[in-house]
Design an enzyme around this catalytic site. Structure first.
Site, PDB file in Angstrom:
ATOM      1  CG  ASP A  37      -2.134   0.825   1.109  1.00  0.00           C
ATOM      2  OD1 ASP A  37      -3.228   0.234   1.162  1.00  0.00           O
ATOM      3  OD2 ASP A  37      -2.043   2.074   0.921  1.00  0.00           O
ATOM      4  CG  ASN A  90      -8.418  -4.250  -2.904  1.00  0.00           C
ATOM      5  OD1 ASN A  90      -9.615  -4.263  -3.185  1.00  0.00           O
ATOM      6  ND2 ASN A  90      -7.919  -3.529  -1.919  1.00  0.00           N
ATOM      7  CB  SER A 145     -16.717  -1.276  -9.269  1.00  0.00           C
ATOM      8  OG  SER A 145     -17.846  -0.483  -8.938  1.00  0.00           O
ATOM      9  CE1 TYR A 158     -13.675   2.937  -8.914  1.00  0.00           C
ATOM     10  CE2 TYR A 158     -16.015   2.577  -9.340  1.00  0.00           C
ATOM     11  CZ  TYR A 158     -14.859   2.283  -8.628  1.00  0.00           C
ATOM     12  OH  TYR A 158     -14.896   1.329  -7.637  1.00  0.00           O
ATOM     13  CG  LEU A 192     -21.643   1.166   4.480  1.00  0.00           C
ATOM     14  CD1 LEU A 192     -22.684   1.150   5.586  1.00  0.00           C
ATOM     15  CD2 LEU A 192     -21.628   2.528   3.782  1.00  0.00           C
TER      16      LEU A 192
HETATM   17  N1  LIG Z   1     -16.121   0.597  -1.004  1.00  0.00           N
HETATM   18  C1  LIG Z   1     -16.953   0.451  -2.022  1.00  0.00           C
HETATM   19  O1  LIG Z   1     -18.154   0.742  -1.940  1.00  0.00           O
HETATM   20  C2  LIG Z   1     -16.440  -0.107  -3.326  1.00  0.00           C
HETATM   21  C3  LIG Z   1     -17.369  -0.438  -4.316  1.00  0.00           C
HETATM   22  C4  LIG Z   1     -16.923  -0.953  -5.518  1.00  0.00           C
HETATM   23  C5  LIG Z   1     -15.562  -1.165  -5.724  1.00  0.00           C
HETATM   24  N2  LIG Z   1     -14.675  -0.825  -4.746  1.00  0.00           N
HETATM   25  C6  LIG Z   1     -13.267  -1.078  -5.035  1.00  0.00           C
HETATM   26  O2  LIG Z   1     -12.674  -1.757  -3.954  1.00  0.00           O
HETATM   27  C7  LIG Z   1     -11.270  -1.470  -3.895  1.00  0.00           C
HETATM   28  C8  LIG Z   1     -10.884  -1.079  -2.497  1.00  0.00           C
HETATM   29  O3  LIG Z   1     -11.656   0.030  -2.109  1.00  0.00           O
HETATM   30  P1  LIG Z   1     -11.968   0.393  -0.582  1.00  0.00           P
HETATM   31  O4  LIG Z   1     -13.370   0.891  -0.548  1.00  0.00           O
HETATM   32  O5  LIG Z   1     -11.545  -0.703   0.313  1.00  0.00           O
HETATM   33  O6  LIG Z   1     -11.052   1.690  -0.457  1.00  0.00           O
HETATM   34  P2  LIG Z   1     -10.108   2.206   0.719  1.00  0.00           P
HETATM   35  O7  LIG Z   1      -9.829   3.631   0.376  1.00  0.00           O
HETATM   36  O8  LIG Z   1     -10.670   1.874   2.067  1.00  0.00           O
HETATM   37  O9  LIG Z   1      -8.774   1.339   0.496  1.00  0.00           O
HETATM   38  C9  LIG Z   1      -7.982   1.511  -0.628  1.00  0.00           C
HETATM   39  C10 LIG Z   1      -6.534   1.297  -0.226  1.00  0.00           C
HETATM   40  O10 LIG Z   1      -5.755   1.442  -1.408  1.00  0.00           O
HETATM   41  C11 LIG Z   1      -4.655   2.279  -1.121  1.00  0.00           C
HETATM   42  N3  LIG Z   1      -4.268   2.958  -2.354  1.00  0.00           N
HETATM   43  C12 LIG Z   1      -4.960   3.867  -3.067  1.00  0.00           C
HETATM   44  N4  LIG Z   1      -4.270   4.234  -4.159  1.00  0.00           N
HETATM   45  C13 LIG Z   1      -3.122   3.531  -4.142  1.00  0.00           C
HETATM   46  C14 LIG Z   1      -2.007   3.469  -5.004  1.00  0.00           C
HETATM   47  N5  LIG Z   1      -1.900   4.213  -6.114  1.00  0.00           N
HETATM   48  N6  LIG Z   1      -1.013   2.602  -4.682  1.00  0.00           N
HETATM   49  C15 LIG Z   1      -1.078   1.852  -3.569  1.00  0.00           C
HETATM   50  N7  LIG Z   1      -2.092   1.885  -2.696  1.00  0.00           N
HETATM   51  C16 LIG Z   1      -3.110   2.707  -2.985  1.00  0.00           C
HETATM   52  C17 LIG Z   1      -5.135   3.240  -0.050  1.00  0.00           C
HETATM   53  O11 LIG Z   1      -4.044   3.766   0.719  1.00  0.00           O
HETATM   54  C18 LIG Z   1      -6.034   2.319   0.770  1.00  0.00           C
HETATM   55  O12 LIG Z   1      -5.318   1.657   1.808  1.00  0.00           O
HETATM   56  C19 LIG Z   1     -11.033  -0.388  -4.972  1.00  0.00           C
HETATM   57  O13 LIG Z   1     -10.562  -1.002  -6.151  1.00  0.00           O
HETATM   58  C20 LIG Z   1     -12.423   0.180  -5.197  1.00  0.00           C
HETATM   59  O14 LIG Z   1     -12.564   0.747  -6.470  1.00  0.00           O
HETATM   60  C21 LIG Z   1     -15.077  -0.313  -3.553  1.00  0.00           C
END
Ligand SMILES: NC(=O)c1ccc[n+]([C@@H]2O[C@H](COP(=O)([O-])OP(=O)(O)OC[C@H]3O[C@@H](n4cnc5c(N)ncnc54)[C@H](O)[C@@H]3O)[C@@H](O)[C@H]2O)c1
Length: 269
Positions: A37, A90, A145, A158, A192
């Site tokens: 990360d 991820n 997603s 996105y 969430l």
């Molecule tokens: N939470 C939702 O509702 C949701 C819905 C659909 C898809 N997603 C997808 O799930 C995945 C995780 O999302 P989340 O909600 O857990 O987000 P989050 O922000 O809680 O976690 C994302 C993590 O990725 C890290 N990160 C971001 N950009 C980075 C980079 N360039 N290099 C290295 N690390 C990086 C951040 O520091 C963070 O720890 C993403 O791909 C997101 O698009 C989330």
């Protein structure tokens, strides 16, 4: 025996939300986990938490927009634990300010999201696959997603970047299946995570809830358990698939809420 006993997993974006949940569940079920990360402090906290609970983990700085950084994380995983059985691609970004409709979106943001959300999956996979081939197999899991399947008024880049991830999943599965490398994706609806809770006002969370088939919104472990399943040999005959984990939000006719309201008005007249 634990569900992923003896396996080695690299989780990108593992310091928070979906990645953190998955890293913890993989470690709890016997995997050695590397958390990559660009929030290195968060990644270190996560690995300490895992170790406190008796798991085995490490943290490494990873910037998903930089090829060399992704390669370093894959190499670190193999050097530290001898192999890489599971790659969880991820990391993903969204931007509600700049990623707008086609006419108004910022094209630099289009490039950034394509790099971080999609190209990072290609790069992580291309460096992990040769190790998996040598070891006789592996499981690649990508986070896409529901925005890959249903369009919106904004977040064009996105949605397109995540649709590409869902399709890329099939390409990887097709190209390396004979090497016993499986590739699947998970498509979350609203989950969430701390980031989602911070960015989405309660009103928006309630709109999602209203249109879910289930009476609650998703939590990180709902995705974490799906990732655990896809990482384990329990899913050994599943490849090239995207599992939608979205509370039944997208299963009904989109006009159902208005239609139900109309029907109850009719019945009360
Ligand atoms: N939470 C939702 O509702 C949701 C819905 C659909 C898809 N997603 C997808 O799930 C995945 C995780 O999302 P989340 O909600 O857990 O987000 P989050 O922000 O809680 O976690 C994302 C993590 O990725 C890290 N990160 C971001 N950009 C980075 C980079 N360039 N290099 C290295 N690390 C990086 C951040 O520091 C963070 O720890 C993403 O791909 C997101 O698009 C989330």
């Amino acid at each position: 025996m634990a569900r992923v006993e003896g396996k080695v997993a690299l989780v990108t974006g593992g310091a928070s939300g979906i990645g953190l949940s998955s890293a913890k569940l993989l470690a709890k079920e016997g995997a050695k986990v590397v958390i990559g990360d660009f929030n290195i402090e968060g990644a270190r906290e996560a690995f300490k938490e895992i170790e406190k609970e008796g798991g085995i983990a490490s943290a490494i700085f990873l910037d998903a927009s930089v090829e060399e950084s992704i390669k370093e994380a894959v190499d670190f995983t193999v050097e530290t634990y001898g192999k890489i059985d599971v790659l969880f691609n991820n990391v993903g970004l969204t931007n509600l300010q700049k990623d707008l409709d086609v006419v108004n979106m910022d094209l630099d943001e289009w490039d950034r999201l394509m790099t971080v959300n999609t190209k990072s999956v290609v790069i992580g996979s291309r460096y992990a696959i040769p190790h998996m081939q040598k070891a006789g197999g592996g499981s690649i899991i990508n986070t896409t997603s529901m925005a890959a399947f249903a369009s919106d008024g904004i977040r064009t880049a996105y949605g397109a970047s995540k649709a590409a991830v869902a399709h890329l999943t099939k390409y990887i599965a097709t190209q390396y299946g004979k090497d016993r490398i499986r590739c699947n994706a998970v498509a979350p609806g609203l989950i969430l995570t701390p980031a989602a809770e911070k960015n989405l006002p309660k009103e928006v969370q309630d709109i999602f809830l209203k249109f879910n088939a289930l009476p609650y919104n998703g939590e990180p472990d709902d995705i974490g358990y799906t990732v655990l399943f896809l990482a384990s040999d329990e899913s050994k005959y599943i490849t090239g698939q995207t599992i939608k984990v979205e509370g039944g939000h997208y299963i009904g006719n989109p006009s159902i809420a208005d239609f139900n309201a109309f029907m109850s008005k009719m019945q009360s007249n």
